[in-house]
Design a protein around this motif. Structure first.
Motif, PDB file in Angstrom:
ATOM      1  N   ILE A 190       0.759  -0.739  -0.396  1.00 31.21           N
ATOM      2  CA  ILE A 190       0.151   0.176  -0.046  1.00 31.21           C
ATOM      3  C   ILE A 190       1.235   1.548  -0.121  1.00 31.21           C
ATOM      4  O   ILE A 190       1.861   0.768   0.585  1.00 31.21           O
ATOM      5  N   GLY A 191       0.420   2.273  -0.825  1.00 29.40           N
ATOM      6  CA  GLY A 191       1.396   3.200  -0.969  1.00 29.40           C
ATOM      7  C   GLY A 191       0.435   4.385  -1.367  1.00 29.40           C
ATOM      8  O   GLY A 191      -0.506   4.920  -2.098  1.00 29.40           O
ATOM      9  N   THR A 192       0.917   5.496  -0.747  1.00 25.98           N
ATOM     10  CA  THR A 192       0.635   6.959  -0.880  1.00 25.98           C
ATOM     11  C   THR A 192       1.877   7.961  -0.994  1.00 25.98           C
ATOM     12  O   THR A 192       3.010   8.185  -0.882  1.00 25.98           O
ATOM     13  N   ASN A 193       1.524   9.167  -2.383  1.00 26.18           N
ATOM     14  CA  ASN A 193       2.786   9.947  -2.864  1.00 26.18           C
ATOM     15  C   ASN A 193       1.928  11.652  -2.604  1.00 26.18           C
ATOM     16  O   ASN A 193       0.850  11.523  -3.451  1.00 26.18           O
ATOM     17  N   LEU A 194       2.441  12.217  -2.281  1.00 24.87           N
ATOM     18  CA  LEU A 194       2.408  13.944  -2.258  1.00 24.87           C
ATOM     19  C   LEU A 194       3.784  14.861  -2.923  1.00 24.87           C
ATOM     20  O   LEU A 194       4.081  14.377  -1.927  1.00 24.87           O
TER      21      LEU A 194
ATOM     22  N   ILE B 133       8.160  19.825  -3.119  1.00 28.82           N
ATOM     23  CA  ILE B 133       8.609  18.932  -1.959  1.00 28.82           C
ATOM     24  C   ILE B 133       6.938  17.816  -2.173  1.00 28.82           C
ATOM     25  O   ILE B 133       6.690  17.972  -2.625  1.00 28.82           O
ATOM     26  N   GLY B 134       7.584  17.023  -0.625  1.00 33.29           N
ATOM     27  CA  GLY B 134       7.241  16.534  -1.258  1.00 33.29           C
ATOM     28  C   GLY B 134       6.762  15.029  -0.179  1.00 33.29           C
ATOM     29  O   GLY B 134       7.375  15.227   1.114  1.00 33.29           O
ATOM     30  N   ALA B 135       5.817  14.042  -0.077  1.00 34.52           N
ATOM     31  CA  ALA B 135       5.900  13.480   0.727  1.00 34.52           C
ATOM     32  C   ALA B 135       5.414  11.426   0.423  1.00 34.52           C
ATOM     33  O   ALA B 135       4.237  12.138  -0.650  1.00 34.52           O
ATOM     34  N   GLU B 136       5.898  10.425   1.513  1.00 30.55           N
ATOM     35  CA  GLU B 136       5.856   9.190   0.261  1.00 30.55           C
ATOM     36  C   GLU B 136       5.468   8.537   1.917  1.00 30.55           C
ATOM     37  O   GLU B 136       6.246   8.684   2.656  1.00 30.55           O
ATOM     38  N   TYR B 137       4.338   7.451   1.704  1.00 31.47           N
ATOM     39  CA  TYR B 137       4.329   5.965   2.380  1.00 31.47           C
ATOM     40  C   TYR B 137       4.163   4.936   2.154  1.00 31.47           C
ATOM     41  O   TYR B 137       3.401   5.293   1.041  1.00 31.47           O
TER      42      TYR B 137
ATOM     43  N   ILE C  22       8.308   6.192   5.309  1.00 33.53           N
ATOM     44  CA  ILE C  22       7.880   6.932   5.501  1.00 33.53           C
ATOM     45  C   ILE C  22       9.107   8.270   4.893  1.00 33.53           C
ATOM     46  O   ILE C  22       9.991   7.972   5.629  1.00 33.53           O
ATOM     47  N   SER C  23       8.972   9.088   4.417  1.00 29.21           N
ATOM     48  CA  SER C  23       9.424   9.716   3.656  1.00 29.21           C
ATOM     49  C   SER C  23       9.698  11.305   3.398  1.00 29.21           C
ATOM     50  O   SER C  23       8.165  11.631   2.959  1.00 29.21           O
ATOM     51  N   ILE C  24       9.940  12.488   3.816  1.00 31.69           N
ATOM     52  CA  ILE C  24       9.524  13.290   3.140  1.00 31.69           C
ATOM     53  C   ILE C  24      11.053  14.191   2.866  1.00 31.69           C
ATOM     54  O   ILE C  24      12.250  14.138   2.808  1.00 31.69           O
ATOM     55  N   TYR C  25      10.895  15.402   1.455  1.00 33.30           N
ATOM     56  CA  TYR C  25      12.132  16.037   1.167  1.00 33.30           C
ATOM     57  C   TYR C  25      11.198  17.382   0.427  1.00 33.30           C
ATOM     58  O   TYR C  25      10.317  17.419   0.146  1.00 33.30           O
ATOM     59  N   GLY C  26      12.479  18.384   0.132  1.00 28.18           N
ATOM     60  CA  GLY C  26      12.583  19.340  -0.056  1.00 28.18           C
ATOM     61  C   GLY C  26      13.845  19.491  -1.499  1.00 28.18           C
ATOM     62  O   GLY C  26      15.149  18.606  -0.665  1.00 28.18           O
ATOM     63  N   GLU C  27      13.321  19.910  -2.427  1.00 29.91           N
ATOM     64  CA  GLU C  27      13.891  20.399  -3.193  1.00 29.91           C
ATOM     65  C   GLU C  27      14.516  21.734  -3.915  1.00 29.91           C
ATOM     66  O   GLU C  27      12.507  22.101  -4.103  1.00 29.91           O
ATOM     67  N   TRP C  28      14.993  22.509  -3.808  1.00 29.86           N
ATOM     68  CA  TRP C  28      14.869  24.011  -4.550  1.00 29.86           C
ATOM     69  C   TRP C  28      15.831  24.504  -5.669  1.00 29.86           C
ATOM     70  O   TRP C  28      16.818  23.650  -5.636  1.00 29.86           O
ATOM     71  N   GLU C  29      15.618  24.889  -7.072  1.00 35.33           N
ATOM     72  CA  GLU C  29      15.911  24.913  -8.095  1.00 35.33           C
ATOM     73  C   GLU C  29      15.636  26.323  -8.569  1.00 35.33           C
ATOM     74  O   GLU C  29      14.563  26.737  -8.506  1.00 35.33           O
ATOM     75  N   LYS C  30      17.409  26.573  -8.941  1.00 38.82           N
ATOM     76  CA  LYS C  30      16.980  27.880  -9.409  1.00 38.82           C
ATOM     77  C   LYS C  30      18.343  28.789 -10.371  1.00 38.82           C
ATOM     78  O   LYS C  30      18.955  27.644 -10.021  1.00 38.82           O
ATOM     79  N   ASP C  31      17.775  29.930 -12.064  1.00 35.69           N
ATOM     80  CA  ASP C  31      18.829  30.028 -11.508  1.00 35.69           C
ATOM     81  C   ASP C  31      19.650  31.122 -11.539  1.00 35.69           C
ATOM     82  O   ASP C  31      19.104  32.367 -11.665  1.00 35.69           O
TER      83      ASP C  31
ATOM     84  N   THR D 293      20.944  26.101 -10.313  1.00 39.30           N
ATOM     85  CA  THR D 293      21.604  25.304  -9.342  1.00 39.30           C
ATOM     86  C   THR D 293      20.603  24.077  -8.740  1.00 39.30           C
ATOM     87  O   THR D 293      19.269  25.012  -8.413  1.00 39.30           O
ATOM     88  N   GLN D 294      20.736  23.022  -8.216  1.00 39.66           N
ATOM     89  CA  GLN D 294      19.506  22.426  -7.400  1.00 39.66           C
ATOM     90  C   GLN D 294      20.688  21.957  -5.775  1.00 39.66           C
ATOM     91  O   GLN D 294      21.072  21.265  -5.969  1.00 39.66           O
ATOM     92  N   LEU D 295      19.642  22.206  -5.106  1.00 36.47           N
ATOM     93  CA  LEU D 295      19.864  21.701  -3.649  1.00 36.47           C
ATOM     94  C   LEU D 295      18.654  20.992  -3.103  1.00 36.47           C
ATOM     95  O   LEU D 295      17.462  21.085  -2.801  1.00 36.47           O
ATOM     96  N   GLY D 296      18.842  19.648  -2.375  1.00 38.73           N
ATOM     97  CA  GLY D 296      17.601  18.968  -1.821  1.00 38.73           C
ATOM     98  C   GLY D 296      18.009  18.238  -1.079  1.00 38.73           C
ATOM     99  O   GLY D 296      19.084  17.239  -0.874  1.00 38.73           O
ATOM    100  N   THR D 297      16.907  18.180   0.549  1.00 36.60           N
ATOM    101  CA  THR D 297      17.759  16.976   1.240  1.00 36.60           C
ATOM    102  C   THR D 297      15.913  15.560   1.738  1.00 36.60           C
ATOM    103  O   THR D 297      15.082  16.479   0.954  1.00 36.60           O
ATOM    104  N   ARG D 298      16.535  14.811   1.500  1.00 35.11           N
ATOM    105  CA  ARG D 298      15.362  13.703   1.875  1.00 35.11           C
ATOM    106  C   ARG D 298      15.737  12.937   3.540  1.00 35.11           C
ATOM    107  O   ARG D 298      16.880  12.792   3.546  1.00 35.11           O
ATOM    108  N   TYR D 299      14.240  12.630   4.448  1.00 34.10           N
ATOM    109  CA  TYR D 299      14.404  12.156   5.158  1.00 34.10           C
ATOM    110  C   TYR D 299      13.475  10.857   5.130  1.00 34.10           C
ATOM    111  O   TYR D 299      12.313  11.011   4.603  1.00 34.10           O
TER     112      TYR D 299
END
Length: 763
Positions: A355-359, A373-377, A410-419, A426-432
């Motif tokens: 069973i899985g969910t993604n947002l 940004i997102g969350a997964e289970y 259970i996962s959460i992440y954030g990813e920032w991309e900018k010219d 550039t792109q910087l991202g972190t996931r837990y």
């Protein structure tokens, strides 16, 4: 095969020969993205379809961290030559396959495979529910259903990563189509193929009915094949362990398969909002395995996938929920000995539920770039049990290989991309990730007595007394920067830290008894494996750089990506003394052994290079040449051994021509000898080889024809990632001799000469 089908075979073979003699080359790929050329002339025939609207998803053409992508045109042309989706992806430099069944090869990306890669099919993060990884995620999607595949290798954005250290493969089926008004739109396609080697054939059908808001699509496909033949004799024996059956010395036993796929998709569109539901059903009544001691004799998947996509004033929103049931059954197929005394086979059943969910949200920050940004289970449950057989050591109870194994993620992440400037992106991202695994107590076939020979009582008691519940806190961090040096050159730099929790099979298989241990083998090397509940997550630190240099008019280009990874707590294996229940002090060579998974340190480095060059555009057509080279080196820093299943230096070059609907190709593939092998596994060395492949295709209005010859000179060669040949005979033997003939040291050979042809009609 029916008599009517047999009558068609000679006609198909003659058609292949005729088409192959007419034209010999085809234009498919450039060095950055494996895509179909669209070079056309005014008098070139085109497909005429009703006017439709496709609900478009965000493009990944310039996505940071992307290695390459393959679109539908290339996939459609290559599926005639292979029914395995993973094999088609090998057109991407640096991506290979570890041999398995005919539709279940495992992708290998820069020396890492199976659970070390994340595979997303329409957003579903599937897991192989088998002690041999027979039902791999890509085996659940037929090539005819794939619309686009994007591969992220090494330094992978956290938005598509997660619980993997090697990279991510994102597979998408076609987006739903709608009519431009309330009138009903109907369209579809039907295709069929035949391959001479292995007498393989199949068909696919898709049809859609839609108006401007509702779309309904059905897809169905089947494929089947007999054993294929190598380019020559690769073994000295013909016995199969069945008194009434023998196999020729050039026939590769246990390579036959049969697969059936069906899906129903319903989509509703309202303005910028799309709601989509898909039901997928797959049944594989037979898929035999040349490098495993058992075969898959039934596998059924039921999957429900619900997805929402919306364009809002602040950006994009996606939500998903899916449910997946897998029923998997293994035993000895027709090419392997079935009777062992009173034991009639060795039935093995695996059942799993996921069973899985993604947002996910992509937020437009205007001048500050975009935020992803997102969350997964995901909740995954596995039971792996082997029914009793006969009245000997495989009785009187069932054997619990894994009892109520669970993995919750259970996962959460954030990813920032900018010219940050006209030159820099550039792109910087972190996931837990919080990953919890557990398993209940187990027992073997025998729950009483001494068990001196099998150690089932000792091993199960030790396992049951251990701590079988572990929670891992995994962190992924990725930084990617792209610098536009000038109009011709781009440099992309990437740095990442990735972590992966060991699989249930790596942690919770428990028996040192060789007969049980050899059932737990995901790499096809003939050895037996058992797990360790105390395994730590793998931690990979990767650095890569990609230089993309091409002409202003795109007439030539070259792309090179060197990379380096150091992996702490890499899950490797050590030979095990099952009598003392300790690591073996002396390495046993030239035979199969029992090994235990263990954490060690490793490093992997290499380079992928691809290039393309336009040659001419004249009355004879549009000509170009494309090529690629890949080198990978992997080493266990604790043992000093080379890592298992590292592809040796390899490359390919193809001359392509396109003219008025014809696409043609001459391709040469070369692979160096495999001399660097895993010492604990007694991995088999292989010789180098070269292959010549020819293909041709023609598009005529709504009809497309593809044909070709693979391995034109019928080269007899061993697959470097093929593993140990277990395709026939008394495969339960741990010794050198099988049916009186030496089986040890035999690699799985590649496919000999094969003619193929396919026809596809769009209506």
């Amino acid at each position: 095969m029916s008599s009517s089908s047999m009558n068609v075979v000679p006609i198909l073979k003659l058609s292949v020969l005729a088409l192959s003699l007419l034209h010999i080359s085809s234009a498919y790929a450039d060095s950055t993205t494996v895509k179909a050329y669209t070079h056309t002339t005014d008098d070139e025939p085109h497909i005429r379809l009703p006017e439709i609207v496709v609900y478009a998803k965000p493009s990944s053409t310039d996505a940071l961290g992307k290695a390459a992508s393959i679109n539908q045109k290339l996939i459609n042309s290559k599926q005639v030559a292979s029914s395995d989706t993973a094999t088609i992806l090998t057109k991407i430099p640096g991506l290979n396959v570890q041999s398995a069944g005919g539709i279940s090869n495992l992708p290998v990306m820069r020396g890492l495979a199976d659970n070390r890669l994340r595979v997303l099919v329409d957003g579903v993060d599937s897991i192989a529910s088998c002690p041999n990884s027979m039902n791999s995620p890509l085996s659940y999607i037929a090539p005819s259903s794939v619309d686009e595949t994007t591969v992220y290798a090494g330094v992978t954005p956290v938005s598509v990563g997660g619980n993997s250290i090697g990279g991510t493969i994102v597979v998408e089926t076609a987006e739903p189509v709608f009519s431009t008004d309330s009138d009903i739109l109907t369209l579809g396609e039907i295709g069929t193929f035949y391959r001479s080697n292995g007498d393989a054939y199949g068909a696919n059908l898709s049809t859609t009915a839609a108006n401007d808001q509702l779309s309904l699509t059905y897809k169905g496909s089947f494929a089947q094949a007999d054993n294929y033949k190598a380019g020559g004799n690769f073994k000295s024996y013909t016995q199969t362990g069945n008194p009434n059956k023998t196999l020729a010395k050039d026939e590769v036993g246990s390579t036959a398969y049969e697969s059936k796929n069906q899906s129903l998709d319903i989509a509703y569109k309202n303005g910028n909002h799309l709601l989509q539901g898909t039901y997928l059903w797959q049944n594989v009544p037979k898929e035999l395995y040349p490098n495993q001691r058992m075969d898959m004799l039934d596998n059924q998947l039921d999957r429900i996938n619900l997805r929402y996509q919306g364009e809002l004033n602040w950006g994009q929103l996606e939500a998903q929920a899916y449910h997946e049931d897998v029923d998997h059954y293994m035993n000895f197929g027709e090419d392997k000995q079935f009777l062992y005394g009173a034991a009639k086979g060795m039935p093995m059943s695996t059942n799993s539920k996921t069973i899985g969910t993604n947002l996910k949200a992509i937020v437009d920050l205007a001048e500050q770039g975009t935020l992803n940004i997102g969350a997964e289970y995901q909740d995954y449950t596995l039971d792996d049990t082997w029914a009793a057989s006969g009245n000997g050591m495989m009785s009187p109870n069932k054997f619990q290989n894994i009892n109520n194994g669970q993995r919750q993620r259970i996962s959460i992440y954030g990813e920032w991309e900018k010219d940050i400037s006209p030159e820099w992106t550039t792109q910087l991202g972190t996931r837990y990730e919080n990953v919890r695994t557990s398993a209940d107590e187990v027992h073997g076939y025998q729950v009483g007595g001494q068990n001196n020979m099998t150690n089932q009582l000792r091993d199960s008691a030790n396992f049951n007394a251990s701590d079988r519940s572990t929670t891992d806190h995994n962190i992924d961090v990725t930084a990617i920067a792209r610098y536009n040096i000038d109009a011709q050159k781009t440099l992309e730099l990437g740095l990442s830290h990735k972590e992966r929790t060991p699989s249930l099979y790596e942690r919770y298989t428990w028996s040192t008894w060789p007969m049980a241990a050899v059932m737990n083998n995901t790499v096809g090397d003939g050895n037996g494996y058992f797990g360790d509940p105390n395994l730590s997550p793998e931690k990979s630190n990767t650095l890569s750089a990609t230089l993309d240099w091409r002409a202003d008019d795109d007439s030539w280009g070259i792309k090179a990506t060197p990379y380096y990874s150091y992996i702490d707590d890499y899950v490797d294996a050590v030979q095990w003394n099952r009598m003392t229940n300790t690591a073996a002090g002396t390495q046993t060579t030239n035979q199969y052994n029992v090994l235990r998974y263990t954490n060690q340190d490793a490093e992997i480095y290499g380079i992928d290079i691809s290039a393309n060059r336009e040659l001419a555009a004249n009355t004879w057509g549009y000509w170009d040449i494309v090529g690629s080279l890949s080198y990978t080196k992997g080493e266990n820093k604790d043992s000093g051994s080379d890592l298992y299943n590292i592809m040796p230096f390899n490359g390919s070059v193809a001359l392509n021509r396109e003219n008025n609907g014809w696409t043609n190709q001459i391709e040469v593939v070369g692979v160096a000898a495999k001399k660097d092998v895993s010492t604990p596994r007694n991995e088999i060395k292989t010789a180098g080889y070269g292959l010549l492949n020819l293909s041709t295709g023609y598009q005529f209005k709504e009809v497309a024809i593809e044909a070709g010859i693979d391995n034109v000179f019928d080269k007899n060669y061993a697959l470097p990632l093929g593993g140990a040949y277990m395709g026939q005979g008394r495969t339960m033997s741990m010794n050198k001799e099988i049916d009186g003939s030496s089986n040890w040291g035999t690699s799985v050979p590649g496919v000999g000469r094969s003619f193929y042809i396919g026809v596809n009609y769009k209506f």
